[in-house]
Design an enzyme around this catalytic site. Sequence first.
Site, PDB file in Angstrom:
ATOM      1  N   TRP A 132      95.121  28.834  -0.973  1.00  0.00           N
ATOM      2  CA  TRP A 132      94.718  28.129  -1.580  1.00  0.00           C
ATOM      3  C   TRP A 132      94.953  27.999  -2.669  1.00  0.00           C
ATOM      4  O   TRP A 132      95.223  28.609  -3.889  1.00  0.00           O
ATOM      5  CB  TRP A 132      92.775  28.906  -1.108  1.00  0.00           C
ATOM      6  CG  TRP A 132      91.677  28.434  -1.314  1.00  0.00           C
ATOM      7  CD1 TRP A 132      92.110  27.317  -1.595  1.00  0.00           C
ATOM      8  CD2 TRP A 132      91.182  28.868  -2.407  1.00  0.00           C
ATOM      9  NE1 TRP A 132      90.467  26.578  -2.009  1.00  0.00           N
ATOM     10  CE2 TRP A 132      90.341  27.332  -2.983  1.00  0.00           C
ATOM     11  CE3 TRP A 132      90.590  29.279  -3.143  1.00  0.00           C
ATOM     12  CZ2 TRP A 132      88.839  28.040  -3.933  1.00  0.00           C
ATOM     13  CZ3 TRP A 132      89.861  30.014  -4.254  1.00  0.00           C
ATOM     14  CH2 TRP A 132      88.480  29.391  -4.167  1.00  0.00           C
ATOM     15  N   ASP A 213      90.392  37.414   0.971  1.00  0.00           N
ATOM     16  CA  ASP A 213      89.543  36.583   0.793  1.00  0.00           C
ATOM     17  C   ASP A 213      88.968  35.965   2.377  1.00  0.00           C
ATOM     18  O   ASP A 213      89.660  36.014   3.010  1.00  0.00           O
ATOM     19  CB  ASP A 213      89.790  35.594   0.728  1.00  0.00           C
ATOM     20  CG  ASP A 213      89.367  34.318   0.055  1.00  0.00           C
ATOM     21  OD1 ASP A 213      88.192  34.314   0.390  1.00  0.00           O
ATOM     22  OD2 ASP A 213      90.704  33.829  -0.793  1.00  0.00           O
ATOM     23  N   LYS A 248      80.616  27.837   3.906  1.00  0.00           N
ATOM     24  CA  LYS A 248      80.977  27.547   5.662  1.00  0.00           C
ATOM     25  C   LYS A 248      80.361  28.065   6.926  1.00  0.00           C
ATOM     26  O   LYS A 248      79.606  26.770   7.600  1.00  0.00           O
ATOM     27  CB  LYS A 248      82.596  27.668   5.925  1.00  0.00           C
ATOM     28  CG  LYS A 248      83.025  28.019   4.729  1.00  0.00           C
ATOM     29  CD  LYS A 248      83.733  26.476   3.977  1.00  0.00           C
ATOM     30  CE  LYS A 248      85.206  26.882   2.768  1.00  0.00           C
ATOM     31  NZ  LYS A 248      85.674  26.091   2.428  1.00  0.00           N
TER      32      LYS A 248
HETATM   33  C1  LMR Z   1      88.649  24.264   0.270  1.00  0.00           C
HETATM   34  O1  LMR Z   1      90.054  24.825   0.704  1.00  0.00           O
HETATM   35  O2  LMR Z   1      88.849  22.510   0.655  1.00  0.00           O
HETATM   36  C2  LMR Z   1      87.439  25.050  -0.106  1.00  0.00           C
HETATM   37  O3  LMR Z   1      87.877  26.431  -0.284  1.00  0.00           O
HETATM   38  C3  LMR Z   1      86.695  24.338  -1.126  1.00  0.00           C
HETATM   39  C4  LMR Z   1      87.267  24.346  -2.309  1.00  0.00           C
HETATM   40  O4  LMR Z   1      86.750  25.272  -3.157  1.00  0.00           O
HETATM   41  O5  LMR Z   1      88.929  24.512  -2.540  1.00  0.00           O
END
Ligand code: LMR
Length: 399
Positions: A132, A213, A248
Amino acid sequence: MSVFEHVRLVPADPILGLTEAFKADERTSKVNLGIGVYLDENGQLPLMECVHAAEDRLAAAAKPHAYLPIDGLPGYVRLVRELVFGADSPAVTQGRIATVQSLGGTGALRVGADFIATLSPGAPVLISDPSWENHRAIFTRAGFTVGAYRYYDAEAKTIDFEGMIADLEAAQPGTVVVLHACCHNPTGYDLNPEQWGRVIRVITDREMIPFLDMAYQGFRAGVAEDGAVISRFAEAGLPVFVSTSFSKSFGLYGERVGALHIVCRDAEEATRVLSQVKICIRTNYSNPSTHGAAIVAEVLGDPTQRTSWEQELGRMRDRIKRMRIRLVEALRSEGVGDMDFIAQQAGMFSYSGLTRDQMLALRRDHGIYGTEKGRMCVAALNDGNLEAVAKAIAAVRDR
Ligand code: LMR
């Protein structure tokens, strides 16, 4: 001369910045596959029935807006811990988990990172490659040097598990290892139970600190199924950090409601740890807000409501799975026969394998927004936009 003279303009956030660009796009055919947000079959953000009903009950018994304790709404904290670890799990019954309410999953990661920085400021942090987008930024901002362990084999479209293990085995003791408990973001590929077993062994042997996470609990196979890995870590006798979120799974994106859990050796240690984590919170935002946590506590605290929530979440999960299959079929009809892997991935995302140029062309020429690294949120597909998306993918691959 302004004190801000040398302030550098940085590019927009790679995920949230996309939503800003999407909103400014005037094309009516535009599709936002950028951010990880579930939309229903009409392309709308749903207000979940269980959330709506809980809000009605809370409004009917309106209360003054007092401060919450630093660590959050007590009923919420207990229910979330039991949801994540299981009410009967030894770590819960022995009272050795320090849990605090957090501002979403991001807030949990940051509070956890700030606490680790007080214990072990120079600890190396490893995130998956890829991960992420915000993981690296959060830990860097908290003062750490962030590296990566191999995770995804882009050629084979699978997990590079041996690469991952080799990188973990080479890491020094005390390394913080950030792991995605389920629905890996961005790839959609998760470890199987046997692979998790090996990861737990390496992390234990090397005396590393796992930070799990879990932002997408319930979107892979079910709430209990997706959370099972957390208990395995909790029982391994390690210090474990877990960040969880209801953005979510309850559709509570704007309420910023999550939790940080730290599994300790015993209840006395958990009490000391909690006291320190409370300082991280108090000196940052003092204490969290009430509404989102009150909704979640209403639902999780009532067995009937909790069952309806899991059923609703199950329908969302099934719809995403259907959209994956439909997208594969639509791509095949457009002559794209090598993207069947989309149906194998889990969670909200598909890591499409499209290049940055192709993703930019999707945005520019077709009004379809995904991240520059090729991630698309399949949870935003529906019968009305799916064919246009498939046609656009076929077109940018042909360029
Ligand atoms: C995402 O990865 O799109 C979500 O977790 C929203 C974010 O805060 O990035």
